[in-house]
Write an enzyme that holds these catalytic residues in place. Structure first.
Site, PDB file in Angstrom:
ATOM      1  N   SER A 174       1.069  -1.136   0.130  1.00  0.00           N
ATOM      2  CA  SER A 174       0.005  -0.038  -0.083  1.00  0.00           C
ATOM      3  C   SER A 174       0.806   1.256   0.018  1.00  0.00           C
ATOM      4  O   SER A 174       1.023   1.744   0.397  1.00  0.00           O
ATOM      5  CB  SER A 174      -0.841   0.421   1.465  1.00  0.00           C
ATOM      6  OG  SER A 174      -1.635  -0.723   0.500  1.00  0.00           O
ATOM      7  N   GLY A 176       0.312   4.066  -1.820  1.00  0.00           N
ATOM      8  CA  GLY A 176       0.023   5.415  -1.564  1.00  0.00           C
ATOM      9  C   GLY A 176      -0.232   6.036   0.064  1.00  0.00           C
ATOM     10  O   GLY A 176       0.170   6.583   0.425  1.00  0.00           O
ATOM     11  N   ASP A 177      -0.642   4.730   1.005  1.00  0.00           N
ATOM     12  CA  ASP A 177      -0.697   4.945   2.761  1.00  0.00           C
ATOM     13  C   ASP A 177       0.819   5.183   2.770  1.00  0.00           C
ATOM     14  O   ASP A 177       0.791   6.059   3.657  1.00  0.00           O
ATOM     15  CB  ASP A 177      -1.448   3.841   3.638  1.00  0.00           C
ATOM     16  CG  ASP A 177      -2.832   3.804   3.044  1.00  0.00           C
ATOM     17  OD1 ASP A 177      -3.577   4.640   3.147  1.00  0.00           O
ATOM     18  OD2 ASP A 177      -3.083   2.504   1.978  1.00  0.00           O
ATOM     19  N   THR A 178       1.488   4.546   2.480  1.00  0.00           N
ATOM     20  CA  THR A 178       2.814   4.951   3.281  1.00  0.00           C
ATOM     21  C   THR A 178       3.538   6.318   3.152  1.00  0.00           C
ATOM     22  O   THR A 178       3.797   7.121   4.048  1.00  0.00           O
ATOM     23  CB  THR A 178       3.673   3.962   3.363  1.00  0.00           C
ATOM     24  OG1 THR A 178       3.348   2.497   3.851  1.00  0.00           O
ATOM     25  CG2 THR A 178       5.331   3.747   4.022  1.00  0.00           C
ATOM     26  N   GLY A 181       1.625   8.870   4.764  1.00  0.00           N
ATOM     27  CA  GLY A 181       2.151   8.871   5.770  1.00  0.00           C
ATOM     28  C   GLY A 181       3.354   9.725   6.855  1.00  0.00           C
ATOM     29  O   GLY A 181       3.554   9.810   7.594  1.00  0.00           O
TER      30      GLY A 181
END
Length: 405
Positions: A174, A176-178, A181
Site C-alpha cells: 500500500s 500510497g498510504d505509506t 504517512g
C-alpha cells in the site's frame, strides 16, 4: 540483527503525540515519529481496536497478525470511545498536553465530534494537527472514501505500472498510504520547527493522491509543454538504456543500470565488447534510448551465459550497478543488510525475537530505535489517564463501566 544498546537520546524524546484513526496512512506517520523517540499514544475504540490488528499473515504460534507489531511498534495503546461525550472531553484534555495530534478520518468527522482543530488548540495554541486522508481536507472529492488503491490511480502511479499490452497493475504494497504517512511526518516536523519561531501550531494536510502525485517526476510538465503522456513500459523506462531486468543462465533475473555514458563503457568492457561504447548507435544517452531494444538484446545475450550471482560479481567489480531481485529470505541472509543492521530483531510480547525492518533514516548522533512491538489493546490506558490527567482508580472504573475506555 539486534536493537541498538545505546542510551543516547532520540530526536523526538520531548514530543507527545496522540494518534487517532486506523489502517495504514495515519498510523505510519505515528510509526515514524515513535521510531525517533516521540511518545505516541495510539487511541483505539474499546473492545475492537485498530483494524490493523487483524491484517496480514498471522504468527503460526500465537495466531496474532504480525503486521501490527511493525506499524504499532514503540507506541502505547489507550482505549477511548470518541463517539461518547465523555470520551471527547478526555481527548480534549489529553490534547491540551500534546504536541501533535494525528487523525485520518474522513474530513468533517472530527468536527462532528466537537474535536476540530479550533477546539483542540483552544487551550494549546502550539498544537500541531496532522490530517491524513485520501483526497485532502477540501475540494469536491474531500468527503469521498479514499483507500490507497484508488488514490494511487488518481495520483498517476497505477497508469504507469505494468506492461503496455495489459491493464494497469498495483504495486504489491500500500505504497500510497505509506507515502501519505511519510509526508505527514515530514509536515509535522516542519510545523514543529515553525512553532519554535512563532509559538503557534498549525494543520498539516497530507492526502494520499497528492503524496503519490509528488513522486511523479516530470509527468505533468511533459504533457503540458510537450504533449507527451507517459505510458506503461513494463520492466524498463523508455529512453533509458541499458536499464532493465536481464535473464541469467540459472533462471534468475539481474537488474542492471548502465545508462550513463561512463558506466555503459564499463559495462561493455565487462562484457568483453569494449567497442560497443563507441558505436554510433550506443555512444550517447539519446542514441542508446533510440536503440533500446537492440542494446537490451545485446546485454541479455551476455547475461544468459552466466549465473545471476556471477553477473552481479563481475559487474560490481567493474563499477556497474547491478543486483538481484530480493525476497524476504534474501534480505535476511544478505551480509550487507546484516552489517548495516537494516533488519532488527525485537522481542515480541512472548519474548521471542521478531525480525523487522529497522528505523530509517539513520542519524549519526541521535538515532531512532525500536524498543518494543505493537502493544496489546488498551495496554497503557490506566497509566496514561492517571499519569497525564491524574484520574483516580475509581474514576477509571466508572469510565470502564460506561464503555468510555
Amino acid at each position: 540483527m539486534t536493537p541498538h544498546d545505546t542510551v543516547s537520546p532520540t530526536p523526538l524524546d520531548d514530543i507527545k503525540v496522540l494518534e487517532l484513526g486506523q489502517l495504514i496512512a495515519g498510523p505510519y506517520c505515528g510509526q515514524v515519529l515513535a521510531d525517533f523517540g516521540a511518545q505516541v499514544i495510539k487511541i483505539e475504540p474499546p473492545g475492537k481496536g485498530d483494524a490493523m490488528r487483524q491484517w496480514g499473515e498471522a504468527d503460526p504460534d500465537s495466531g496474532e497478525p504480525l503486521w501490527w507489531n511493525v506499524i504499532a511498534r514503540n507506541k502505547q495503546s489507550l482505549t477511548l470511545d470518541l463517539r461518547q461525550p465523555r470520551g471527547q472531553a478526555l481527548l480534549c484534555e489529553l490534547a491540551s498536553q500534546a504536541d501533535v495530534v494525528i487523525e485520518n478520518f474522513r474530513p468533517g468527522t472530527m468536527e462532528r465530534w466537537g474535536l476540530g482543530y479550533e477546539v483542540l488548540s483552544r487551550d494549546n495554541p502550539g498544537l500541531v494537527m496532522v490530517r491524513v486522508t485520501g483526497f485532502g481536507q477540501d475540494g469536491p472529492y474531500a468527503s469521498r472514501a479514499g483507500f490507497a488503491s484508488v488514490c494511487e490511480a488518481m495520483g498517476g502511479l497505477r497508469y504507469l505500472s505494468g506492461y503496455p499490452d495489459r491493464p494497469p497493475v498495483r504495486v504489491g504494497i500500500s505504497i500510497g498510504d505509506t507515502l501519505a504517512g511519510l509526508h505527514a511526518a515530514l509536515g509535522a516536523m516542519m510545523a514543529l520547527q515553525q512553532r519554535h519561531r512563532s509559538g503557534r501550531g498549525q494543520v498539516v494536510d497530507s492526502s494520499i493522491f497528492e503524496s503519490v502525485l509528488a513522486m511523479m517526476e516530470s509527468l505533468i510538465p511533459e504533457y503540458a509543454r510537450a504533449g507527451k503522456v507517459r505510458e506503461r513500459s513494463g520492466s524498463f523506462l523508455p529512453g533509458i538504456a541499458p536499464s532493465n531486468a536481464y535473464p541469467a543462465r540459472d533462471g534468475r533475473d539481474v537488474i542492471i543500470g548502465a545508462n550513463q555514458d561512463s558506466v555503459f563503457r564499463r559495462l561493455c568492457e565487462a562484457m568483453g565488447q569494449p567497442r560497443l561504447a563507441d558505436h554510433p548507435d550506443y555512444a550517447t544517452h539519446r542514441a542508446r534510448g533510440e536503440h533500446q531494444q537492440a542494446i537490451d538484446d545485446l546485454v541479455a545475450a551476455w547475461t544468459r551465459q552466466h549465473d545471476a550471482q556471477q553477473v552481479v560479481d563481475i559487474l560490481a567489480a567493474a563499477g556497474v550497478p547491478a543486483g538481484l531481485v530480493y525476497r524476504a529470505p534474501d534480505m535476511l541472509a544478505d551480509p550487507h543488510f546484516q552489517a548495516r543492521e537494516s533488519i532488527v530483531e525485537v522481542p515480541d510480547r512472548s519474548g521471542r525475537p521478531l525480525p523487522m525492518q529497522n528505523v530509517f533514516p539513520r542519524l549519526s548522533d541521535t538515532p531512532g530505535r525500536v524498543h518494543r512491538v505493537g502493544p496489546e489493546l488498551g495496554e497503557h490506558t490506566e497509566a496514561i489517564l492517571s499519569g497525564w490527567l491524574g484520574l483516580a482508580p475509581d474514576a477509571l472504573d466508572a469510565l470502564r463501566a460506561d464503555g468510555v475506555i
